[in-house]
Design an enzyme around this catalytic site. Structure first.
Site, mmCIF file in Angstrom:
data_model
loop_
_atom_site.group_PDB
_atom_site.id
_atom_site.type_symbol
_atom_site.label_atom_id
_atom_site.label_comp_id
_atom_site.label_asym_id
_atom_site.label_seq_id
_atom_site.Cartn_x
_atom_site.Cartn_y
_atom_site.Cartn_z
ATOM 1 N N HIS A 23 39.035 -43.759 4.588
ATOM 2 C CA HIS A 23 37.882 -44.183 5.588
ATOM 3 C C HIS A 23 38.418 -44.665 7.015
ATOM 4 O O HIS A 23 39.142 -45.340 7.272
ATOM 5 C CB HIS A 23 37.102 -45.580 4.961
ATOM 6 C CG HIS A 23 35.815 -46.267 5.583
ATOM 7 N ND1 HIS A 23 34.788 -45.332 5.302
ATOM 8 C CD2 HIS A 23 35.668 -47.205 6.065
ATOM 9 C CE1 HIS A 23 33.782 -45.950 5.860
ATOM 10 N NE2 HIS A 23 34.094 -47.217 6.438
ATOM 11 N N LYS A 168 25.976 -44.826 9.747
ATOM 12 C CA LYS A 168 26.572 -45.300 10.976
ATOM 13 C C LYS A 168 27.838 -44.384 10.967
ATOM 14 O O LYS A 168 28.638 -44.331 9.877
ATOM 15 C CB LYS A 168 26.960 -46.711 10.527
ATOM 16 C CG LYS A 168 28.191 -47.448 11.351
ATOM 17 C CD LYS A 168 27.999 -49.035 11.411
ATOM 18 C CE LYS A 168 29.160 -49.402 11.346
ATOM 19 N NZ LYS A 168 29.080 -50.974 11.470
ATOM 20 N N LYS A 170 31.470 -43.828 12.472
ATOM 21 C CA LYS A 170 32.831 -44.506 12.911
ATOM 22 C C LYS A 170 33.364 -43.584 13.942
ATOM 23 O O LYS A 170 33.983 -42.319 13.548
ATOM 24 C CB LYS A 170 33.869 -44.758 11.838
ATOM 25 C CG LYS A 170 33.221 -46.136 10.914
ATOM 26 C CD LYS A 170 33.390 -47.063 11.730
ATOM 27 C CE LYS A 170 32.939 -48.412 10.796
ATOM 28 N NZ LYS A 170 33.119 -49.520 11.666
ATOM 29 N N ASP A 199 29.592 -46.868 15.802
ATOM 30 C CA ASP A 199 30.469 -48.107 15.853
ATOM 31 C C ASP A 199 31.744 -47.531 16.478
ATOM 32 O O ASP A 199 32.449 -46.902 15.870
ATOM 33 C CB ASP A 199 30.545 -48.768 14.456
ATOM 34 C CG ASP A 199 31.228 -49.913 14.573
ATOM 35 O OD1 ASP A 199 31.477 -50.312 15.648
ATOM 36 O OD2 ASP A 199 31.471 -50.591 13.514
ATOM 37 N N GLU A 225 27.276 -49.601 18.439
ATOM 38 C CA GLU A 225 27.840 -50.843 18.305
ATOM 39 C C GLU A 225 29.130 -51.142 18.997
ATOM 40 O O GLU A 225 30.175 -50.060 18.799
ATOM 41 C CB GLU A 225 28.172 -50.784 16.580
ATOM 42 C CG GLU A 225 28.815 -52.148 16.133
ATOM 43 C CD GLU A 225 28.552 -52.175 14.411
ATOM 44 O OE1 GLU A 225 27.683 -51.330 13.848
ATOM 45 O OE2 GLU A 225 29.372 -52.583 13.850
ATOM 46 N N ASP A 250 29.542 -56.743 17.556
ATOM 47 C CA ASP A 250 30.398 -57.182 16.303
ATOM 48 C C ASP A 250 31.324 -57.589 16.272
ATOM 49 O O ASP A 250 31.312 -58.999 16.312
ATOM 50 C CB ASP A 250 30.166 -55.634 15.550
ATOM 51 C CG ASP A 250 31.109 -56.097 14.210
ATOM 52 O OD1 ASP A 250 31.268 -57.090 13.888
ATOM 53 O OD2 ASP A 250 31.737 -54.836 13.501
ATOM 54 N N LYS A 274 28.052 -61.397 10.281
ATOM 55 C CA LYS A 274 29.222 -61.121 9.324
ATOM 56 C C LYS A 274 29.534 -62.481 8.751
ATOM 57 O O LYS A 274 29.790 -63.126 9.688
ATOM 58 C CB LYS A 274 30.213 -60.390 9.632
ATOM 59 C CG LYS A 274 30.076 -58.770 10.114
ATOM 60 C CD LYS A 274 31.141 -58.185 10.406
ATOM 61 C CE LYS A 274 31.241 -56.717 10.543
ATOM 62 N NZ LYS A 274 32.329 -56.164 11.264
ATOM 63 N N GLU A 328 24.559 -53.106 6.209
ATOM 64 C CA GLU A 328 25.417 -52.107 5.779
ATOM 65 C C GLU A 328 26.177 -52.517 4.524
ATOM 66 O O GLU A 328 27.509 -52.574 4.556
ATOM 67 C CB GLU A 328 26.372 -51.677 6.839
ATOM 68 C CG GLU A 328 27.010 -53.038 7.444
ATOM 69 C CD GLU A 328 27.778 -52.601 8.732
ATOM 70 O OE1 GLU A 328 27.593 -51.371 9.223
ATOM 71 O OE2 GLU A 328 28.811 -53.301 8.985
HETATM 72 C C1 MUC Z 1 32.530 -52.726 11.247
HETATM 73 O O1 MUC Z 1 33.165 -52.593 12.393
HETATM 74 O O2 MUC Z 1 31.572 -52.688 11.103
HETATM 75 C C2 MUC Z 1 31.680 -52.089 8.508
HETATM 76 C C3 MUC Z 1 31.320 -50.757 8.053
HETATM 77 C C4 MUC Z 1 32.409 -49.834 7.997
HETATM 78 O O3 MUC Z 1 32.576 -48.856 7.691
HETATM 79 O O4 MUC Z 1 33.381 -50.691 8.572
HETATM 80 C C5 MUC Z 1 32.928 -52.097 8.802
HETATM 81 C C6 MUC Z 1 33.205 -52.896 9.953
HETATM 82 MG MG MG Z 2 31.341 -52.707 13.430
#
Ligand code: MUC
Ligand code: MG
Length: 381
Positions: A23, A168, A170, A199, A225, A250, A274, A328
């Site tokens: 991941h 989402k 990354k 994000d 994000e 975030d 969170k 999420e």
């Molecule tokens: C984040 O920064 O949001 C949430 C989903 C993911 O894959 O990482 C997290 C942390």
């Molecule tokens: Mg995030």
């Protein structure tokens, strides 16, 4: 006479679980996740569970699973042992007043105290947080394999399973132009069938963000994000003002004080709430309230928790008047091992909340015994 509700033990158990695939975030590539599970047990055997997870050890925040365990074992558990668990609000105040920081450790303990109290009252934990307005939560999935083709295939499989229809992505590890190409290829492949968000996990400078967000916005990305570092709320505010595509905070949100600052600066359109990052469930509720009174959107965030932390978050998110962007809470689905007696239920693109008392979920003692880091420890009774 000592009441039966007196806290006898507070244990923190570390469990290392592999992820189903690497991941990849801008700050870390996770191949496993460590759960710091907390069990508070009273004289009469009644128990409450909590959990804290961090991302990439110390790469995402200031706490690690090991710091959570050490600080609970040595500093926070002694404040609770011998006290009456029914007086949970007083105990939470003691934790707040006696220890600075340690938001994740405090959240795990708060969750366990609330689970315990709600179980005794015979109500779902959400009842202690204001009461449920929904029994299921729309749930997004994070595509973070690092490979465009693999991410598209993964999204297709999730759509086919009717598990997720918001994705989402990354980004922030590669050059912004490569990331933009990657995101827009996925967006086009899923056109009309799923929403795509990104994000950046603080990776961009304001200038990089300006250029990349303009392209992402034109390409139909629906939410951006945390594009810039948490230390730069004014830059976040300038981006939020400049673009139509919503900007979500975030990492900039470490609880109600940050939420208040960001709201005053008009620094974001949406707050990712969170529970651990906020410092606990009640603090996260305050973050959500600040968003609501300022007309900001709400999103239920994750620190990639296991089943216990995921359900703690879900219990809170179920009480929000509006949850404009869903949540999420897919953490357990990223892990190869199921630790709960019964897995969480994901159906029709939503996470279903259980109706039982407290969290409504429990770790399985046999699985825990087999998977805990200190396997030589005596089996829980
Ligand atoms: C984040 O920064 O949001 C949430 C989903 C993911 O894959 O990482 C997290 C942390
Ligand atoms: Mg995030």
């Amino acid at each position: 006479m000592i009441p039966e509700t007196t806290i006898e033990t507070v244990e923190t158990i570390l469990v290392d679980l592999p992820t189903i695939r690497p991941h990849q975030l801008s700050v870390a590539t996770m191949r496993s996740q460590t759960l710091a599970l907390v069990r508070i047990r009273c004289r009469d055997g009644q128990e409450g569970w909590g959990e804290a997870t961090t991302i990439g050890g110390l790469q995402y925040g200031e706490e690690s699973p090991e710091s959570v365990k050490t600080n609970i074992d040595h500093h926070l558990a002694p404040l609770l042992r011998g006290e009456n668990a029914d007086a949970f609000a007083r105990l939470l105040r003691t934790l707040r007043r006696s220890a600075r920081g340690n938001r994740f450790a405090k959240c795990a303990l708060e969750t366990a105290l609330l689970d315990l109290r709600a179980r005794r009252l015979g109500v779902p934990l959400s009842e202690l947080l204001g009461g449920r307005v929904r029994d299921s939560l729309p749930v997004a999935w994070t595509l973070a394999s690092g490979d465009t083709g693999r991410d598209i295939a993964e999204a297709e499989a999730m759509l086919e399973l009717r598990r997720h229809r918001a994705f989402k992505l990354k980004i922030g590890l590669r050059a912004p132009e490569d990331d933009v190409a990657h995101v827009l290829a996925i967006r086009r492949a899923l056109d009309g069938r799923a929403g795509v968000r990104v994000d950046v996990n603080q990776a961009w400078s304001e200038m990089q963000a300006e250029r990349a967000i303009a392209q992402l916005q034109d390409g139909g990305v629906e939410l951006i994000e945390q594009p810039v570092p948490r230390e730069h709320p004014a830059a976040l505010a300038r981006l939020a003002r400049r673009f139509v595509v919503p900007i979500m905070a975030d990492e900039a949100l470490h609880g109600p004080v940050d939420a208040n600052l960001l709201a005053r600066l008009d620094a974001a359109d949406v707050f990712a709430v969170k529970i651990a990052q906020s410092g606990g469930l009640f603090a996260a509720r305050q973050v959500a309230d600040i968003a609501a009174v300022n007309g900001l959107g709400l999103y239920g965030g994750t620190m990639l928790e296991g089943g216990v932390g995921t359900m703690a978050s879900a219990q809170l998110f179920s009480t929000f008047d509006r949850l404009d962007w869903g949540c999420e809470l897919f953490g357990p689905l990223l892990l190869t091992e199921e630790l709960l007696t019964e897995p969480l239920r994901y159906r029709d693109f939503e996470l279903q909340l259980p109706s039982g008392p407290g969290l409504g979920v429990r770790p399985d003692p046999d699985k825990l015994a087999a998977l805990r880091r200190d396997r030589s420890a005596p089996r829980l009774h």
